[in-house]
Write a protein that holds these residues in place. Structure first.
Motif: not given
Length: 211
Positions: A126-127, A203-205
């Motif tokens: 998720g990077i 977490p997201p963002d």
């Protein structure tokens, strides 16, 4: 002869493009902006399983970024194709010896190539924003690949010693076919590396640097 010259020139074009594209995105260690996450690329092990000199320089540079507060996490990505060959594990062991906290280290065991590492950094971990830590000769290709796979990256040089001329020349020459292959992967083949369930680091963002 003309055909050979044309083929040589054609093979050099991707390397020239990536070098130009990386200008303004490569920094020495002391001038690195904040990047939240550092990505360290594998670079081979000695026969005893310890990191090569090149890989030690990459790990040490990333640990110094961590200690300087420039990053919060380090993604160590390398090859673990065989039971007795574990680049991420060797990187982690050396980073711990340098004083990095284990909680700040994330391991990617399927980063067999630069393309795979960049692809998996986004899709698995998720990077979307990162500092790429590698030697100068490798940074243009790594930055270009990550850019075209949807990552916003800058690069920090891990050149920490005077490498032998023969070794460095070999690396520079090797980058020509490696960069050509990267272009084929990015714009023609578009292969998918080994994937799996998402393992987001934040977490997201959450990997967006704070301004």
């Amino acid at each position: 002869m003309i055909v050979i010259i044309l083929l040589l020139v054609f093979s050099l074009v991707p390397a020239v493009i990536t070098y130009i594209d990386s200008m303004g995105k490569r920094y020495p260690l002391g001038l690195s902006p904040v990047g939240k996450t550092a990505i360290v690329f594998g670079a081979g092990l000695y026969r005893d399983g310890s990191p090569s000199a090149v890989l030690r320089d990459r790990v040490k540079t990333a640990v110094e970024l961590l200690k300087a507060g420039k990053v919060e996490k380090i993604l160590m990505s390398g090859d673990n194709s065989y039971v007795d060959y574990n680049e991420p594990g060797a990187m982690q062991k050396y980073a711990l010896e340098l004083g990095a906290p284990e909680s700040a280290i994330v391991l990617d065991y399927a980063g067999r190539r630069t393309y795979d590492t960049c692809y998996r950094a986004k899709e698995i971990f998720g990077i979307t924003n990162a500092i790429l830590v590698t030697q100068d000769y490798h940074l243009p290709r790594a930055l270009f690949i990550c850019k075209h796979l949807g990552l916003n990256t800058i690069g920090v040089s891990a050149d920490r010693r005077a490498y032998t001329f023969g070794t460095y020349l070999y690396w520079r020459i090797r980058e020509i076919p490696a960069t050509f292959t990267a272009f084929i992967d990015l714009f023609v083949r578009k292969p998918k590396p080994i994937l799996g369930d998402p393992l987001p680091i934040y977490p997201p963002d959450g990997d967006v640097p704070q301004s």
